[in-house]
Scaffold this active site. Structure first.
Site, mmCIF file in Angstrom:
data_model
loop_
_atom_site.group_PDB
_atom_site.id
_atom_site.type_symbol
_atom_site.label_atom_id
_atom_site.label_comp_id
_atom_site.label_asym_id
_atom_site.label_seq_id
_atom_site.Cartn_x
_atom_site.Cartn_y
_atom_site.Cartn_z
ATOM 1 N N HIS A 53 38.030 52.191 35.684
ATOM 2 C CA HIS A 53 37.690 50.782 35.871
ATOM 3 C C HIS A 53 36.169 50.585 35.879
ATOM 4 O O HIS A 53 35.535 50.661 36.920
ATOM 5 C CB HIS A 53 38.305 50.317 37.197
ATOM 6 C CG HIS A 53 38.344 48.828 37.359
ATOM 7 N ND1 HIS A 53 39.385 48.186 37.977
ATOM 8 C CD2 HIS A 53 37.474 47.855 36.989
ATOM 9 C CE1 HIS A 53 39.162 46.890 37.982
ATOM 10 N NE2 HIS A 53 37.993 46.660 37.397
ATOM 11 N N HIS A 55 32.903 48.133 34.264
ATOM 12 C CA HIS A 55 32.447 46.971 33.498
ATOM 13 C C HIS A 55 31.113 47.334 32.857
ATOM 14 O O HIS A 55 30.132 47.553 33.560
ATOM 15 C CB HIS A 55 32.295 45.747 34.403
ATOM 16 C CG HIS A 55 33.588 45.286 34.999
ATOM 17 N ND1 HIS A 55 34.450 44.438 34.339
ATOM 18 C CD2 HIS A 55 34.185 45.579 36.181
ATOM 19 C CE1 HIS A 55 35.521 44.212 35.102
ATOM 20 N NE2 HIS A 55 35.378 44.898 36.226
ATOM 21 N N ARG A 57 29.750 45.392 30.366
ATOM 22 C CA ARG A 57 29.108 44.097 30.086
ATOM 23 C C ARG A 57 28.721 43.858 28.626
ATOM 24 O O ARG A 57 28.281 42.770 28.292
ATOM 25 C CB ARG A 57 27.861 43.902 30.961
ATOM 26 C CG ARG A 57 28.155 43.925 32.457
ATOM 27 C CD ARG A 57 28.986 42.746 32.896
ATOM 28 N NE ARG A 57 29.164 42.721 34.348
ATOM 29 C CZ ARG A 57 30.339 42.526 34.947
ATOM 30 N NH1 ARG A 57 31.432 42.322 34.228
ATOM 31 N NH2 ARG A 57 30.424 42.513 36.262
ATOM 32 N N ASN A 87 36.767 42.234 30.072
ATOM 33 C CA ASN A 87 36.205 40.891 30.306
ATOM 34 C C ASN A 87 34.767 40.771 29.843
ATOM 35 O O ASN A 87 33.871 40.394 30.585
ATOM 36 C CB ASN A 87 36.339 40.499 31.783
ATOM 37 C CG ASN A 87 35.547 41.388 32.715
ATOM 38 O OD1 ASN A 87 35.243 42.523 32.361
ATOM 39 N ND2 ASN A 87 35.220 40.884 33.887
ATOM 40 N N HIS A 174 45.223 43.127 37.854
ATOM 41 C CA HIS A 174 44.333 42.633 38.918
ATOM 42 C C HIS A 174 45.219 41.721 39.767
ATOM 43 O O HIS A 174 45.512 40.597 39.368
ATOM 44 C CB HIS A 174 43.164 41.878 38.278
ATOM 45 C CG HIS A 174 42.326 41.081 39.233
ATOM 46 N ND1 HIS A 174 40.986 41.336 39.405
ATOM 47 C CD2 HIS A 174 42.613 40.038 40.043
ATOM 48 C CE1 HIS A 174 40.492 40.476 40.297
ATOM 49 N NE2 HIS A 174 41.465 39.665 40.694
ATOM 50 N N HIS A 227 42.191 48.261 41.835
ATOM 51 C CA HIS A 227 41.495 48.050 43.121
ATOM 52 C C HIS A 227 42.359 47.552 44.283
ATOM 53 O O HIS A 227 42.182 46.448 44.778
ATOM 54 C CB HIS A 227 40.290 47.124 42.957
ATOM 55 C CG HIS A 227 40.486 45.926 42.069
ATOM 56 N ND1 HIS A 227 41.539 45.053 42.213
ATOM 57 C CD2 HIS A 227 39.747 45.449 41.034
ATOM 58 C CE1 HIS A 227 41.428 44.107 41.303
ATOM 59 N NE2 HIS A 227 40.357 44.326 40.578
ATOM 60 N N ASN A 273 35.382 41.227 44.410
ATOM 61 C CA ASN A 273 36.750 40.751 44.294
ATOM 62 C C ASN A 273 37.665 41.891 43.859
ATOM 63 O O ASN A 273 37.440 42.456 42.802
ATOM 64 C CB ASN A 273 36.826 39.610 43.284
ATOM 65 C CG ASN A 273 38.152 38.894 43.337
ATOM 66 O OD1 ASN A 273 38.856 38.944 44.336
ATOM 67 N ND2 ASN A 273 38.526 38.251 42.248
ATOM 68 N N ASP A 300 35.252 50.251 39.692
ATOM 69 C CA ASP A 300 35.049 48.810 39.487
ATOM 70 C C ASP A 300 33.548 48.508 39.414
ATOM 71 O O ASP A 300 33.073 47.488 39.929
ATOM 72 C CB ASP A 300 35.718 47.968 40.587
ATOM 73 C CG ASP A 300 35.861 46.501 40.183
ATOM 74 O OD1 ASP A 300 35.480 46.148 39.048
ATOM 75 O OD2 ASP A 300 36.343 45.710 41.014
ATOM 76 N N HIS A 304 25.502 43.140 37.823
ATOM 77 C CA HIS A 304 25.170 41.721 37.690
ATOM 78 C C HIS A 304 23.662 41.538 37.667
ATOM 79 O O HIS A 304 22.936 42.213 38.413
ATOM 80 C CB HIS A 304 25.755 40.916 38.856
ATOM 81 C CG HIS A 304 27.231 40.702 38.744
ATOM 82 N ND1 HIS A 304 27.799 40.004 37.701
ATOM 83 C CD2 HIS A 304 28.256 41.098 39.527
ATOM 84 C CE1 HIS A 304 29.117 39.976 37.858
ATOM 85 N NE2 HIS A 304 29.421 40.643 38.955
#
Lengths: 422, 302
Positions: A53, A55, A57, A87, A174, A227, A273, A300, A304
């Site tokens: 998991h 990200h 980006r 995503n 999720h 998660h 989250n 996860d 950011h």
């Protein structure tokens, strides 16, 4: 290809021995002298870690992370493979996008980047994405997830679970009943009441997991739960596994270590989250991980940009960095239990993601994808020193055990002396 | 004390000092020249991200009576509407050398967040559904002036506790001051996690009123209506509204409070709001004295 002689290394905590890295494989030392000798006295060799998991980006938010910078962070964290969540912008819901991410990963060459495909077009939860096309693409996608959003429609979830059976796929859910989490900011409980932040009730996660394990059982498919964050979810999973449902689950390092008390400063670096839960949830998750009710640790990793975190709590985007700290936190939680660490951070996640080249113990005859850890080292997390493009780590200033000294991917060093080789 | 972010920032001595100072400020308000030179040369910004004419005017009046220079910054029609972040607004204020910032913001915790970027004192004038400490102070001031002491006083706070910053600040401050608080409302409007609060909870207003010295009615916002917190305004009013029949359940001496703005006919009957037991208008007047005291204590010592 450079050959390496690794001297006095303890494989998974065993008696020190020597290993030869040649042609992408591990061998008993023999033949001509190796090009490079690494004194691994005091170091532990683990199978290269696999993250279910991540990200990355890219495409879309290259200011927060790219496939390359995320791959570097992963290698420095001891990983040899990461599963990149769908995503992105555009969403990884077509063969074109997953192939692009796959090729960017190959070009970076620091870890294997295995794209995860979206379950539904645009993550909108309305129509199935072309799962078969992604499975047949160069990226060979087997895991599908709308992560960030829950596949909420029960009929759509059922169809997705059924459909991926044709090519041995798995739906990674999720779990969040969104009608119970509208506007939610933190775990619903004592802290949310005090801080005046809208609560994210544990039942919103547990209700979806309960529904999904029943659906999975009904259609005879395979489910992976992203998660897991609550004690109640652990009980639902325990029950499902006892019934023989083909379900696996992951937990993040932050849910194993941090609690919702972190929200009391309103520093959005602690916003994630699902949200940080209570100490009794943390205790239950740790026990479930040790016991195997939870199968894997997954980061996860959610980079950011600064402006998305330096703001009011309710405006901030949820997520935390994880790749460079996951092993240390798991060591802190499980102790130097190398067998369990290898199982939860490498072998099992490799099996769940269908990454047959990964998750093999670093022994002669196996692929040379492994990591060397100094279990005696302690280090203090400095956000500025991380390889990720973003700085949103909740562990800034914390002293953690264990340091990755070297990582090898199919015989090539991606990390040496604690530094990325490229 | 540098900032006033939460009612929990005040211990018994500090809270009592604010109330005593407010009493002195109130005495001055009856003089012909209602102005003190105390904060001359100091600059206070009213940073309002939410429309609240009454609170802004109250703070503005308070600051001006202390001779501070007051700048009103409203999010509407400002750089905020053009997309400026709270951080950039804060850095702008910091660069201008502002002494104090009075902030009203729809996000819980925004004053805490702001305090990391500016050197001046931050005064929370209401943040989201978190806190509104000066409202709690003016409520305590009102109760003290009407009923004598706060220790042992039985206070009922009635209505939408879940979304109320007034309730949160009042529970904390009243506890510090030794009062006993009972929260009353439909279970849907009482937060999960309330068991940790220093207050008791009841769902039955009629049973609470006879043992109450001060009843504080909270506004129920219209937008809660569509979210299934209660079936209808009429049913809410019937079960939790303060009407004439319920007022008769209160002891003779009990006072009726409301932080405003109130919705007549919803949580409070018009004749109750206008009755002599109602302190609603008094609370507004006391607001200025209490805010003068807060500004004086935060900024005056510098």
């Amino acid at each position: 290809m450079t050959t390496y002689l690794i001297k006095n290394v303890s494989v998974l905590g065993g008696e020190p021995r020597d290993l030869l890295v040649r042609d992408g494989q591990l061998h008993e030392p023999s033949g001509p002298a190796a090009d490079v000798t690494i004194d691994a006295t005091g170091l532990v060799a683990l199978p290269g870690l696999v993250d279910l998991h991540t990200h990355l980006r890219e495409p879309g938010r290259e200011d927060a992370e790219t496939v390359e910078t995320g791959s570097r962070a992963a290698a420095l964290g001891g990983y040899t493979a990461v599963c990149a969540m769908a995503n992105t912008d555009p969403v990884a819901d077509t063969a074109g996008v997953v192939e692009q991410v796959y090729r960017l990963g190959q070009a970076a060459g620091l870890v294997d980047v295995q794209p995860i495909g979206a379950v539904t077009v645009g993550l909108k939860g309305e129509t199935l994405a072309e799962l078969g096309a992604m499975a047949e693409s160069a990226a060979k996608v087997t895991m599908f997830s709308d992560d960030g959003f829950c596949v909420n429609d029960p009929r759509l979830m059922r169809r997705a679970l059924e459909y991926v059976k044709a090519f041995g796929g798995v739906i990674a859910q999720h779990a969040e009943e969104h009608r119970l989490t509208e506007g939610a900011q933190v775990h619903e409980g004592v802290q949310s009441a005090k801080l005046g932040l809208t609560g994210w009730p544990a039942v919103a996660e547990e209700a979806i997991i309960a529904r999904d394990v029943l659906l999975t059982e009904h259609v005879g498919s395979r489910l992976h739960v992203c998660h897991v964050s609550t004690a109640g979810s652990v009980e639902v999973l325990r029950h499902a596994k006892a019934r023989g449902v083909n379900v696996t689950a992951e937990v993040t390092p932050h849910h194993l270590l941090l609690t919702d008390v972190r929200a009391c400063t309103y520093d959005p670096v602690n916003k994630v989250n699902p949200p940080l839960r209570t100490q009794s949830d943390v205790d239950a998750l740790r026990a479930a991980l040790a016991e195997g009710i939870i199968d894997a640790v997954a980061t996860d990793h959610a980079p950011h940009a600064a402006e998305d975190k330096e703001c009011e709590w309710s405006r901030a985007r949820p997520g935390m960095l994880g790749l460079e700290t996951a092993l240390s936190i798991t060591m802190q939680v499980l102790g130097n239990d190398w067998e369990t660490i290898a199982e939860r951070m490498s072998r099992t996640p490799a099996r769940i993601a269908g990454l047959s080249e990964h998750g093999h113990d670093p022994l002669p005859g196996n692929p040379a994808s492994f990591t060397l850890v100094d279990p005696a080292a302690r280090w203090t997390v400095d956000p500025e020193a991380l390889a990720s493009l973003s700085r949103n780590t909740p562990y800034a200033g914390m002293e953690l055990p264990g340091r990755v000294v070297a990582t090898f991917l199919r015989g090539e060093a991606t990390v040496l002396d604690g530094k990325a080789t490229r | 004390m540098k900032h006033l972010l939460s009612a929990a920032d005040l211990d018994l001595d500090a809270a009592t000092l604010v109330l005593d100072t407010a009493t002195e400020m109130a005495a001055m308000a009856s003089r012909e020249v209602k102005k003190l030179p105390t904060l001359r040369g100091r600059t206070v910004v009213n940073l309002f991200y939410e429309d609240s004419t009454r609170t802004r005017i109250s703070f503005e009046t308070a600051a001006k009576r202390l001779s501070a220079d007051v700048i009103n910054f409203s999010a509407k029609g400002s750089s905020v509407e053009k997309g400026e972040s709270l951080k950039d607004t804060a850095l702008t204020l910091q660069a201008m050398g502002i002494d104090g910032v009075v902030i009203r913001h729809p996000a819980s915790g925004a004053p805490n967040t702001l305090s990391q970027w500016v050197d001046g004192s931050i005064l929370n004038a209401g943040d989201g559904t978190h806190e509104h400490p000066t409202q709690a102070l003016l409520d305590a001031y009102t109760m003290r002036s009407r009923l004598g002491q706060l220790k042992g006083l039985r206070v009922a706070i009635v209505g939408d506790v879940l979304h109320s910053r007034v309730a949160r600040s009042n529970v904390l401050l009243l506890r510090t001051l030794g009062a006993e608080v009972t929260l009353v409302g439909p279970p849907t409007l009482v937060p999960v996690g309330v068991e940790d609060w220093p207050a008791t909870v009841s769902y039955d207003l009629d049973s609470v009123l006879p043992g109450t010295d001060a009843v504080m009615m909270l506004r129920v916002q219209r937008e809660r209506m569509g979210q299934a917190y209660f079936p209808s305004a009429r049913e809410y009013s019937r079960r939790y509204g303060l009407d004439n029949r319920r007022v008769k359940l209160l002891p003779e001496h009990a006072i009726i409070m409301h932080p405003g703005p109130m919705i007549r006919g919803m949580e409070i009957a018009p004749e109750v709001a206008d009755s002599p037991r109602s302190t609603i208008v008094e609370q507004v007047a006391n607001g200025v004295s209490v805010r003068m005291a807060c500004l004086y204590l935060l900024l005056g010592g510098k």
